[in-house]
Motif scaffolding. Structure first.
Motif, PDB file in Angstrom:
ATOM      1  N   SER A  29       0.817  -1.218   0.000  1.00 24.95           N
ATOM      2  CA  SER A  29       0.000   0.000   0.000  1.00 24.95           C
ATOM      3  C   SER A  29       0.849   1.265   0.000  1.00 24.95           C
ATOM      4  O   SER A  29       0.349   2.342  -0.310  1.00 24.95           O
ATOM      5  N   SER A  30       2.113   1.136   0.358  1.00 26.73           N
ATOM      6  CA  SER A  30       3.012   2.286   0.394  1.00 26.73           C
ATOM      7  C   SER A  30       3.581   2.608  -0.979  1.00 26.73           C
ATOM      8  O   SER A  30       4.204   3.660  -1.165  1.00 26.73           O
ATOM      9  N   ARG A  31       3.374   1.740  -1.912  1.00 25.45           N
ATOM     10  CA  ARG A  31       3.885   1.963  -3.272  1.00 25.45           C
ATOM     11  C   ARG A  31       3.020   3.017  -3.962  1.00 25.45           C
ATOM     12  O   ARG A  31       1.803   3.025  -3.801  1.00 25.45           O
ATOM     13  N   PHE A  96     -10.851  -7.812  13.292  1.00 26.75           N
ATOM     14  CA  PHE A  96      -9.483  -7.276  13.290  1.00 26.75           C
ATOM     15  C   PHE A  96      -8.982  -7.056  11.863  1.00 26.75           C
ATOM     16  O   PHE A  96      -8.336  -6.047  11.563  1.00 26.75           O
ATOM     17  N   THR A  97      -9.293  -8.002  10.985  1.00 23.14           N
ATOM     18  CA  THR A  97      -8.862  -7.879   9.592  1.00 23.14           C
ATOM     19  C   THR A  97      -9.559  -6.703   8.917  1.00 23.14           C
ATOM     20  O   THR A  97      -8.925  -5.920   8.199  1.00 23.14           O
ATOM     21  N   SER A  98     -10.836  -6.549   9.156  1.00 20.79           N
ATOM     22  CA  SER A  98     -11.588  -5.440   8.569  1.00 20.79           C
ATOM     23  C   SER A  98     -11.081  -4.088   9.092  1.00 20.79           C
ATOM     24  O   SER A  98     -10.956  -3.124   8.329  1.00 20.79           O
ATOM     25  N   LEU A  99     -10.771  -4.036  10.383  1.00 21.54           N
ATOM     26  CA  LEU A  99     -10.212  -2.794  10.946  1.00 21.54           C
ATOM     27  C   LEU A  99      -8.846  -2.483  10.347  1.00 21.54           C
ATOM     28  O   LEU A  99      -8.534  -1.319  10.067  1.00 21.54           O
ATOM     29  N   MET A 103      -7.637   0.886   8.271  1.00 22.02           N
ATOM     30  CA  MET A 103      -6.379   1.621   8.509  1.00 22.02           C
ATOM     31  C   MET A 103      -5.529   1.656   7.242  1.00 22.02           C
ATOM     32  O   MET A 103      -4.903   2.675   6.937  1.00 22.02           O
ATOM     33  N   ASP A 104      -5.527   0.575   6.496  1.00 21.02           N
ATOM     34  CA  ASP A 104      -4.759   0.519   5.257  1.00 21.02           C
ATOM     35  C   ASP A 104      -5.308   1.501   4.218  1.00 21.02           C
ATOM     36  O   ASP A 104      -4.548   2.178   3.527  1.00 21.02           O
ATOM     37  N   GLU A 105      -6.614   1.578   4.129  1.00 20.49           N
ATOM     38  CA  GLU A 105      -7.221   2.530   3.182  1.00 20.49           C
ATOM     39  C   GLU A 105      -6.900   3.969   3.588  1.00 20.49           C
ATOM     40  O   GLU A 105      -6.584   4.803   2.735  1.00 20.49           O
ATOM     41  N   VAL A 106      -6.960   4.280   4.870  1.00 19.87           N
ATOM     42  CA  VAL A 106      -6.605   5.628   5.338  1.00 19.87           C
ATOM     43  C   VAL A 106      -5.133   5.902   5.046  1.00 19.87           C
ATOM     44  O   VAL A 106      -4.769   6.989   4.582  1.00 19.87           O
ATOM     45  N   LYS A 117     -10.687   4.076  -0.549  1.00 21.49           N
ATOM     46  CA  LYS A 117     -11.931   3.690  -1.204  1.00 21.49           C
ATOM     47  C   LYS A 117     -12.736   2.735  -0.338  1.00 21.49           C
ATOM     48  O   LYS A 117     -12.230   1.712   0.116  1.00 21.49           O
ATOM     49  N   VAL A 118     -13.987   3.061  -0.142  1.00 24.55           N
ATOM     50  CA  VAL A 118     -14.884   2.192   0.621  1.00 24.55           C
ATOM     51  C   VAL A 118     -15.058   0.864  -0.106  1.00 24.55           C
ATOM     52  O   VAL A 118     -15.145  -0.194   0.531  1.00 24.55           O
ATOM     53  N   THR A 119     -15.073   0.898  -1.436  1.00 20.27           N
ATOM     54  CA  THR A 119     -15.220  -0.353  -2.194  1.00 20.27           C
ATOM     55  C   THR A 119     -14.043  -1.293  -1.941  1.00 20.27           C
ATOM     56  O   THR A 119     -14.229  -2.510  -1.830  1.00 20.27           O
ATOM     57  N   ASP A 120     -12.834  -0.742  -1.842  1.00 19.17           N
ATOM     58  CA  ASP A 120     -11.675  -1.596  -1.543  1.00 19.17           C
ATOM     59  C   ASP A 120     -11.790  -2.194  -0.147  1.00 19.17           C
ATOM     60  O   ASP A 120     -11.476  -3.368   0.067  1.00 19.17           O
ATOM     61  N   TRP A 121     -12.264  -1.401   0.816  1.00 20.99           N
ATOM     62  CA  TRP A 121     -12.475  -1.924   2.165  1.00 20.99           C
ATOM     63  C   TRP A 121     -13.498  -3.067   2.135  1.00 20.99           C
ATOM     64  O   TRP A 121     -13.320  -4.091   2.788  1.00 20.99           O
TER      65      TRP A 121
END
Length: 160
Positions: A29-31, A96-99, A103-106, A117-121
């Motif tokens: 995600s950092s890329r 935990f995975t969803s949370l 965090m990853d999307e933010v 993106k909410v769709t990616d979440w």
């Protein structure tokens, strides 16, 4: 090896693998958007060379990656929680995975060319649910085998 040492080793390994998976997801995600697209394009070329044209698109590759990385993460969370608490905790693993997906999307808001993106979440959380289902199936099979072995052992003891 004494049981306590084995338990501690299993605990360490299971949580280490979970954290490593989280780290890999964070790194991916950092890329930047360009780096991520280039990686997706390389995977797309490979899949086209194997399966032919008209099956895969960059969109499918990217969304499948979201789904599968969170399937794996939730599966690892399930193992870690099971080793920790000695019972399945599917809901917590999915939560935990969803949370972590949130965090990853933010986190992606702060990466050049990436977006939250909410769709990616939602795709990530769907993958997490699959990870919990896979763990559950394996767990139920293992429990069924264990139950049959215990039953067989009892029958063998009563015969002697």
């Amino acid at each position: 090896m004494p049981r306590e040492r084995t338990d501690k080793a299993a605990l360490f390994v299971s949580w280490a693998l979970t954290v490593i998976c989280m780290g890999v997801i964070f790194w991916l995600s950092s890329r930047t958007a360009d780096e991520s697209s280039q990686q997706s394009d390389e995977i797309l070329k490979l899949l086209i060379s194997i399966f032919g044209d008209n099956i895969f698109t960059t969109f499918i590759i990217r969304k499948s990656a979201h789904f599968l990385e969170y399937t794996g993460l939730c599966f690892l969370f399930n193992i870690s929680l099971f080793v920790t608490k000695r019972r399945p905790l599917y809901i917590y693993a999915v939560l935990f995975t969803s949370l972590y997906a949130v965090m990853d999307e933010v986190h992606q808001l702060f990466v050049e060319g990436r977006a939250c993106k909410v769709t990616d979440w939602a795709i990530d959380t769907s993958g997490a649910i699959l990870g919990a289902v896979v763990f559950t199936v394996i767990y139920l099979i293992a429990m069924s085998i264990q139950k049959k072995r215990k039953s067989q052992n009892l029958r063998n003891k009563t015969k002697h």
